[in-house]
Design an enzyme around this catalytic site. Sequence first.
Site, PDB file in Angstrom:
ATOM      1  N   ASP A  84      -7.646  -3.370 -30.068  1.00 20.41           N
ATOM      2  CA  ASP A  84      -6.588  -3.216 -31.076  1.00 20.41           C
ATOM      3  C   ASP A  84      -6.806  -4.160 -32.263  1.00 20.41           C
ATOM      4  O   ASP A  84      -6.185  -4.002 -33.309  1.00 20.41           O
ATOM      5  CB  ASP A  84      -5.221  -3.549 -30.451  1.00 20.41           C
ATOM      6  CG  ASP A  84      -4.406  -2.305 -30.141  1.00 20.41           C
ATOM      7  OD1 ASP A  84      -4.585  -1.293 -30.854  1.00 20.41           O
ATOM      8  OD2 ASP A  84      -3.594  -2.346 -29.200  1.00 20.41           O
ATOM      9  N   GLN A  95       0.593  -1.619 -25.491  1.00 17.72           N
ATOM     10  CA  GLN A  95       1.344  -0.918 -26.534  1.00 17.72           C
ATOM     11  C   GLN A  95       2.533  -1.763 -26.997  1.00 17.72           C
ATOM     12  O   GLN A  95       3.292  -2.288 -26.191  1.00 17.72           O
ATOM     13  CB  GLN A  95       1.823   0.445 -25.997  1.00 17.72           C
ATOM     14  CG  GLN A  95       2.474   1.338 -27.041  1.00 17.72           C
ATOM     15  CD  GLN A  95       1.533   1.776 -28.160  1.00 17.72           C
ATOM     16  OE1 GLN A  95       0.329   1.889 -27.970  1.00 17.72           O
ATOM     17  NE2 GLN A  95       2.070   2.008 -29.339  1.00 17.72           N
ATOM     18  N   LYS A 152      -3.379   8.637 -27.106  1.00 15.49           N
ATOM     19  CA  LYS A 152      -4.595   7.822 -26.980  1.00 15.49           C
ATOM     20  C   LYS A 152      -5.352   8.206 -25.707  1.00 15.49           C
ATOM     21  O   LYS A 152      -6.575   8.364 -25.722  1.00 15.49           O
ATOM     22  CB  LYS A 152      -4.230   6.331 -26.969  1.00 15.49           C
ATOM     23  CG  LYS A 152      -3.714   5.847 -28.324  1.00 15.49           C
ATOM     24  CD  LYS A 152      -3.086   4.449 -28.275  1.00 15.49           C
ATOM     25  CE  LYS A 152      -2.453   4.087 -29.611  1.00 15.49           C
ATOM     26  NZ  LYS A 152      -1.761   2.785 -29.611  1.00 15.49           N
TER      27      LYS A 152
HETATM   28  N1  GUN Z   1       2.384  -0.115 -31.903  1.00 11.08           N
HETATM   29  C1  GUN Z   1       2.302   0.461 -33.131  1.00 11.08           C
HETATM   30  N2  GUN Z   1       1.013   0.604 -33.485  1.00 11.08           N
HETATM   31  C2  GUN Z   1       0.274   0.115 -32.484  1.00 11.08           C
HETATM   32  C3  GUN Z   1      -1.132  -0.008 -32.281  1.00 11.08           C
HETATM   33  O1  GUN Z   1      -1.981   0.352 -33.114  1.00 11.08           O
HETATM   34  N3  GUN Z   1      -1.503  -0.563 -31.087  1.00 11.08           N
HETATM   35  C4  GUN Z   1      -0.613  -0.988 -30.167  1.00 11.08           C
HETATM   36  N4  GUN Z   1      -1.077  -1.542 -29.045  1.00 11.08           N
HETATM   37  N5  GUN Z   1       0.698  -0.890 -30.328  1.00 11.08           N
HETATM   38  C5  GUN Z   1       1.125  -0.336 -31.488  1.00 11.08           C
END
Ligand code: GUN
Length: 290
Positions: A119, A96, A52
């Site tokens: 998110d 995350q 990311k």
């Molecule tokens: N863990 C698995 N997928 C995601 C996501 O799209 N965003 C975040 N913050 N954590 C995750």
Amino acid sequence: MQILDGKIVSQAVKDDLKQQTLDLKAKAGKTPHLAAILVGTDGASETYVASKIKSCEEIGFKSSLQRFQSDIDESTLVEAIEALNRDADVDGILVQLPLPKHFNEEKIINLIAPEKDVDGFHPISLGKLVQGLPTFISATPYGIMLLLKHYNIDTVGKHAVVIGRSNIVGRPMSILLSQNTNPGNCTVTLCHSKTQNLKDICLQADIIVAALGKVSFLTADMVKENAVVIDVGITRVADSSKKSGFALKGDVDFENVAPKCSYITPVPGGVGLMTIAALLMNTFNACVKK
Ligand code: GUN
């Protein structure tokens, strides 16, 4: 059978965002800023967050990463999120998941300012999605919608079966596919671990989204000819032939299912890349709206 290529489509999204970011900077003097928080050292989470951040750099976004040991107490994380909420330079906040077990994820997500919830996990974001209002859409289902749109897949009146009811993927996916939009207008069945006759339901599906996190769960005998199959699974499986020591495996038995499909996403190279592209779109929109 045609591959739904997340690499090509996510690159197109990123190229477009890169240009829009240049324009935004020239016209409004603003640059989108994504702030990520990573707690602990989970290997998969490390990889996702690194991707990311790298993607932000590629398209000219600002990014920042705060890392914490897995044993930090809740107040440390709460303070970090509240500081990012107050920071006028930050457009999007990403915590995350999964968090270490001693955290209440729901409580932590609820602390993120909804206008920075790129998110789309906050109850306000999910609530707006259910009502069909503009909001941040959770990145994986949003990325899948972008993929369906790019390939002009006809979804109107089709039966879509979503396997998995998580707040992050399955549930928002089922809502998006049922909305009066394009793509959308599906008749949706949301299946989960207690669903009876899953195979029979899947055999009626024109579109299947497999999002349950079980390697090769969806087998060829569960898929009708010419179905569209979207594989959200991304499980690490030990593989000594790989430099990393693992291979990424989806929820679909790709080798045997693919020949029956009209369209299918590969793993890797499908939904995962679209998830990042969608997150970047949300971050850009957060910056524009501010
Ligand atoms: N863990 C698995 N997928 C995601 C996501 O799209 N965003 C975040 N913050 N954590 C995750």
